[in-house]
Enzyme design. Sequence first.
Site, PDB file in Angstrom:
ATOM      1  N   LYS A  77       1.069  -7.091 -17.877  1.00 16.45           N
ATOM      2  CA  LYS A  77       1.402  -5.847 -17.181  1.00 16.45           C
ATOM      3  C   LYS A  77       1.918  -4.813 -18.177  1.00 16.45           C
ATOM      4  O   LYS A  77       1.551  -3.637 -18.123  1.00 16.45           O
ATOM      5  CB  LYS A  77       2.448  -6.123 -16.082  1.00 16.45           C
ATOM      6  CG  LYS A  77       1.839  -6.848 -14.874  1.00 16.45           C
ATOM      7  CD  LYS A  77       2.862  -7.386 -13.879  1.00 16.45           C
ATOM      8  CE  LYS A  77       2.140  -8.184 -12.793  1.00 16.45           C
ATOM      9  NZ  LYS A  77       3.008  -8.808 -11.796  1.00 16.45           N
ATOM     10  N   GLN A 127       9.292  -9.482 -10.997  1.00 17.57           N
ATOM     11  CA  GLN A 127       8.287 -10.551 -11.025  1.00 17.57           C
ATOM     12  C   GLN A 127       8.759 -11.746 -10.193  1.00 17.57           C
ATOM     13  O   GLN A 127       9.893 -12.209 -10.337  1.00 17.57           O
ATOM     14  CB  GLN A 127       8.013 -10.969 -12.478  1.00 17.57           C
ATOM     15  CG  GLN A 127       6.895 -11.989 -12.643  1.00 17.57           C
ATOM     16  CD  GLN A 127       5.522 -11.447 -12.227  1.00 17.57           C
ATOM     17  OE1 GLN A 127       5.233 -10.261 -12.358  1.00 17.57           O
ATOM     18  NE2 GLN A 127       4.665 -12.319 -11.725  1.00 17.57           N
ATOM     19  N   ASP A 129       5.281  -2.636  -5.906  1.00 15.68           N
ATOM     20  CA  ASP A 129       4.659  -3.860  -5.395  1.00 15.68           C
ATOM     21  C   ASP A 129       4.389  -3.763  -3.899  1.00 15.68           C
ATOM     22  O   ASP A 129       3.687  -4.616  -3.342  1.00 15.68           O
ATOM     23  CB  ASP A 129       5.615  -5.053  -5.611  1.00 15.68           C
ATOM     24  CG  ASP A 129       5.146  -5.960  -6.742  1.00 15.68           C
ATOM     25  OD1 ASP A 129       3.926  -6.110  -6.904  1.00 15.68           O
ATOM     26  OD2 ASP A 129       6.015  -6.512  -7.438  1.00 15.68           O
TER      27      ASP A 129
END
Length: 301
Positions: free
Chosen positions: A54, A98, A121
């Site tokens: 990422k 994460q 997200d």
Amino acid sequence: MNAYTLIDGKAAAARVLVQVRKDVDSLREQDIQPALAVILVGCDPASQVYVRNKILRAEEVGIRSVEHRLSPDTSTAQLLNLIATLNADRSINGILLQLPLPAHMDELRALEAIAPDKDVDGFHSQNVGGLSQGRTVLAPCTPSGCLYLLEQTCGDLRGKHAVVIGRSNIVGKPMAALLLKADCSVTVLHSRSRDAQALCRQADIVIAAVGRPRLINASWLKPGAVVIDVGINRIDDAGRSRLVGDVDFDSALPHVAAITPVPGGVGPMTIAFLMKNTVTAALAQHQAQRSQSEAPCHSIY
Ligand code: GUN
């Protein structure tokens, strides 16, 4: 031999990232530098690889990234403090936490602490609720990537019967919401579904997101179905470790009109849509700031 299309997620992700790069350049011309904060708690090996990718992708498209690596024994309170600091930092547009977090931490509380406008997200309940109402919000990256692949492969999705296998908050549920928004008829199958195989055989589109290696074989598929395989499972294959999806690729291939491979299918799309969401968030925040500063000042006298 049956003619099928292999859906190339790498190429599709590259196309999305070209557009993201252009959008970043045009924001920079307005003195706006999109920035993404990435939080990794602990040392889960798969998460470390995802986070590294990422950050690399962010650099490639000109998004500034700030990495926060926290030790496995970090408390939820410490994580909430960091999230509060990042929420208040105007130079940060997106916050990615994460998952999974270590077992002792309160994952839901941490996700709810992220400011909804920085929730790249799409996991905050405000964004989840907005998506389920069909509103345009920051939507989860993996399902958004799957939808993009489907639109590129099938064109118009209206009226198609889509079966989503798996009901996770990260993929299954938001995938169903996005497909409904695209006017599909949607069936969600899960571990308690009766006759899952027979229901799946009715689908024009199958999204496999169960995390069970090669569960879905030809007997689950209607001839000519389009199959998106979200699974990434590491298996031992005659002493060699390799990645396979939730779909038994070799068995499915003669039955499908199109299918994503693993790796090289959905994986690259998740990161591409994370970058896209970060730019969307940066633009929305700057527009909100501008309209705040331009709002007329009302005197109380
Ligand atoms: N872990 C596995 N997939 C994801 C994802 O899409 N976002 C985050 N934050 N963590 C994940």
